[in-house]
Design a protein around this motif. Structure first.
Motif, mmCIF file in Angstrom:
data_model
loop_
_atom_site.group_PDB
_atom_site.id
_atom_site.type_symbol
_atom_site.label_atom_id
_atom_site.label_comp_id
_atom_site.label_asym_id
_atom_site.label_seq_id
_atom_site.Cartn_x
_atom_site.Cartn_y
_atom_site.Cartn_z
ATOM 1 N N ASN A 194 52.678 40.545 35.790
ATOM 2 C CA ASN A 194 52.440 40.902 35.422
ATOM 3 C C ASN A 194 51.738 42.073 33.842
ATOM 4 O O ASN A 194 51.983 42.274 33.313
ATOM 5 C CB ASN A 194 54.111 41.108 34.172
ATOM 6 N N ALA A 195 50.518 42.091 34.423
ATOM 7 C CA ALA A 195 49.457 42.164 33.166
ATOM 8 C C ALA A 195 49.155 43.663 32.869
ATOM 9 O O ALA A 195 49.353 44.654 34.291
ATOM 10 C CB ALA A 195 48.022 41.081 33.705
ATOM 11 N N LYS A 217 41.197 30.689 42.871
ATOM 12 C CA LYS A 217 42.469 30.387 42.272
ATOM 13 C C LYS A 217 43.297 31.392 41.709
ATOM 14 O O LYS A 217 44.558 31.282 41.490
ATOM 15 C CB LYS A 217 42.443 28.668 41.912
ATOM 16 N N VAL A 218 42.473 31.865 41.296
ATOM 17 C CA VAL A 218 43.196 32.778 40.191
ATOM 18 C C VAL A 218 43.739 34.533 40.806
ATOM 19 O O VAL A 218 43.466 34.905 41.429
ATOM 20 C CB VAL A 218 42.375 33.668 38.565
ATOM 21 N N VAL A 219 45.288 34.258 41.312
ATOM 22 C CA VAL A 219 45.204 35.411 41.785
ATOM 23 C C VAL A 219 46.802 36.472 40.590
ATOM 24 O O VAL A 219 47.631 36.129 40.375
ATOM 25 C CB VAL A 219 46.769 35.359 42.776
ATOM 26 N N PHE A 220 46.139 37.526 40.260
ATOM 27 C CA PHE A 220 46.621 38.507 40.425
ATOM 28 C C PHE A 220 48.119 38.853 40.933
ATOM 29 O O PHE A 220 48.232 39.655 42.078
ATOM 30 C CB PHE A 220 46.163 40.128 39.694
ATOM 31 N N GLU A 224 57.815 41.427 41.618
ATOM 32 C CA GLU A 224 58.378 40.594 42.010
ATOM 33 C C GLU A 224 58.183 40.487 43.139
ATOM 34 O O GLU A 224 58.252 39.115 43.952
ATOM 35 C CB GLU A 224 60.090 40.845 41.696
ATOM 36 N N THR A 225 58.096 41.054 44.713
ATOM 37 C CA THR A 225 57.450 41.153 45.707
ATOM 38 C C THR A 225 56.775 40.138 45.703
ATOM 39 O O THR A 225 56.430 39.618 46.579
ATOM 40 C CB THR A 225 57.849 42.740 46.395
ATOM 41 N N GLN A 226 55.968 40.528 45.077
ATOM 42 C CA GLN A 226 54.397 39.434 45.343
ATOM 43 C C GLN A 226 54.371 38.046 44.743
ATOM 44 O O GLN A 226 54.132 37.059 45.695
ATOM 45 C CB GLN A 226 53.191 40.620 44.291
#
Length: 241
Positions: A194-195, A217-220, A224-226
């Motif tokens: 939610n950024a 390793k950082v995933v945005f 909710e689906t994602q």
């Protein structure tokens, strides 16, 4: 042929099997370096899984040995094994509701440390107390690992209602330092959930502090689906709109 020549010039010509063999050679070297230290101080001995993590994180046996030595010294000086939930500093930080160790795990069976960014006010925090609380939380999270299944964790930053008052560059740098120096290869994935658009500017500052492996390793995730691809959203703390 060009790719082969380029690989030789850049040092990337080794096959996966050769890289694996090099790693095992490095591991054997690291064990030899550590053996006399561990024999003299059995309480400071590391498991093979830990040696592998330090070697992956530090790349060479020499660097990994130095890292392990500094880590053991830090644990003593910081009194990591004495941190408990009855510590006044930890009680104070816990009462803010910023961080939660979830009861459920992510889809890869990693324990989940969930951070609610909007509850952290950078101007009101004491960095030393917050660092102590962070180490305590990380230790608690690692204790939930079953290393026969997986040896790394999931950290989620919930950025809903994030504002610049919540942005704490000094602490973020401290967290990166802790994970890189003392807990190498313990981070499996970091979800930024939610950024808002304004966080793009913050990320532009933070990204150069990370090496390529950690940054990957950082995933945005934006909805909710994602996030369902990584963990069960029903396990998250209730929203406080």
């Amino acid at each position: 042929m060009f790719n082969s020549m380029l690989g030789k010039l850049t040092g990337n010509s080794k096959t996966p099997d050769q890289k694996a063999a090099d790693f095992e050679t490095g591991l054997a070297e690291l064990k030899l370096k550590c053996q006399p230290v561990f024999e003299e101080n059995p309480s400071e001995a590391h498991s093979e899984a830990s040696l592998r993590r330090f070697l992956r994180g530090y790349t060479t046996a020499d660097a990994a040995f130095v890292g392990i030595t500094k880590y053991n010294k830090w644990r003593k000086e910081f009194q990591v094994d004495s941190l408990t939930s009855s510590d006044p500093d930890i009680i104070s930080e816990m009462s803010k509701g910023v961080a939660h160790l979830l009861r459920t795990r992510d889809v890869k069976s990693r324990p989940v440390l969930y951070i609610i960014a909007r509850k952290h006010v950078a101007a009101d925090r004491d960095l030393d107390k917050l660092t102590k609380f962070t180490v305590y939380l990380l230790e608690q999270t690692f204790q939930r690992l079953d290393e026969q299944i997986i040896d790394n964790i999931c950290i989620v930053f919930d950025m809903k209602q994030f504002s610049m008052a919540n942005m704490d560059y000094q602490f973020v740098k401290k967290l990166i330092w802790l994970l890189g120096k003392y807990y190498p290869e313990r981070l499996g994935i970091c979800l930024v959930y939610n950024a808002p658009v304004m966080f793009q500017g913050c990320w532009a500052v933070i990204r150069p502090w990370l090496n390529e492996i950690t940054a990957s390793k950082v995933v945005f995730v934006s909805n909710e689906t994602q996030i369902c691809q990584y963990l069960n959203p029903d396990a998250l703390p209730p929203s406080e709109d």
